[in-house]
Design an enzyme around this catalytic site. Sequence first.
Site, PDB file in Angstrom:
ATOM      1  CG  HIS A 400       4.423  14.473 -25.733  1.00  0.00           C
ATOM      2  ND1 HIS A 400       5.065  15.574 -25.224  1.00  0.00           N
ATOM      3  CD2 HIS A 400       4.147  14.790 -27.024  1.00  0.00           C
ATOM      4  CE1 HIS A 400       5.156  16.511 -26.147  1.00  0.00           C
ATOM      5  NE2 HIS A 400       4.611  16.058 -27.260  1.00  0.00           N
ATOM      6  CG  ASP A 404       6.977  19.673 -23.166  1.00  0.00           C
ATOM      7  OD1 ASP A 404       5.978  18.924 -23.247  1.00  0.00           O
ATOM      8  OD2 ASP A 404       7.054  20.633 -22.384  1.00  0.00           O
TER       9      ASP A 404
END
Length: 427
Positions: A400, A404
């Site tokens: 992450h 995204d």
Amino acid sequence: MPTDVIMPQMGESIFEGTITKWLKKTGDHVEKDEPLFEISTDKVDAEIPSPVAGVLTEIKIPTGATVEVNTVVAVIGDAASVAAAKPSADQLPQVQAAGSSAAIASAESAGALAPEEVPSANLPASSSGHPQRSSPLVRRIAKDNNLDLSQIAGTGSAGRINKEDVLAHLAAHGPGSAASPANAPQAPLAAPQVPQVAPMTRMRAIIAQRMVESLQISPHVHTVYKVDMTRIARLREREKARFEQQAGVKLTYMPFIASAAVQALAKFPIVNASLVDGSIHYHPNIHLGIAVALEGGLIVPVVRQAEGLSFPSLARAIADLATRARTKRLLPDEIQGSTFTLTNSGVFGGEYGTPIINQPESAILAIGGLRKEPVVLTDAEGNDSIAIRSMQYFCLGFDHRTIDGADSGKFMSEFKRALEGWDKPIG
């Protein structure tokens, strides 16, 4: 002139290897590229070929010993030099697979420690108060994982803590923990039981460390998509005989999945990128890692520049790497440099798995089980019907920090579209 045989570097992050078997003995003639010995590292078990033709005049490192890369393990010369060679390590006692350079020195009766193994006042003391021997690599692993070396029993020569000791402790207790000293009193058990204990293999211990490191490095997120594979299943059933005859390999589902992944990676390169030293590196090529299960572990051989391969070439490359991975015949550059990995957890019947990222990649795709199930279909007029379809789950694990949720969704949607609407030639 004699030729030194060295411990090869089987990957960018590999610093040492264990000799698991000598395939030749002193005095044997060997041909160039003939298998000479077998090694085990944290990424691969492999047969190492002879660099030249000649006679194996000396084996310097015994079976079971672990040495750093570029260490001279044997010498190849001519027949006349065999008699003059000093006693070789194949005539010495073998050490355990978790051996170290100190154990090798003991086996050769050298009676000396390598410079990095010499005790010093700066090294941690054991529970007996004596300084404990350990290598810089061991001390680095301990520091990175907040381990107290004085609380870890060493199994090497003279109580030396080797890499396997600290990795086994890390796998058993996790970072930031320490086992009780060997001589610490323990409360008696009301009903003593004898546990069944099996030592971790070298491969298993290193895999354990790599998994812990990956989870510490990357904030993992997973997204799961269900894909209708009916079109692929019908195409494969219809074309598998012809494909095998023309391409020379069986037509499995893997090249379809790999091809769809490559197509999606080309469209969304952030999923093929890596975070290095605070910067995102966009790789110019797609080097596709294919996880292969081995007895006691796994390995990830790499299909290089997968974006430039035709469907038959991609299928042949995957089949070839998998076969050579299981027969210990991969080359060093075939197990490093991947930019994205596929792992087939569904081969054992699972719906899907949530994979751990293969560092320093940013994403990994787990392939779930393929099975027929009832599905609601809607036609162009909005009419619903139930049909039997071949369905399969795919789980994308991603870092992450670089990817995204929107990026992962776009990638998986493209991947799903490529499979459900397959329109590429396969031969």
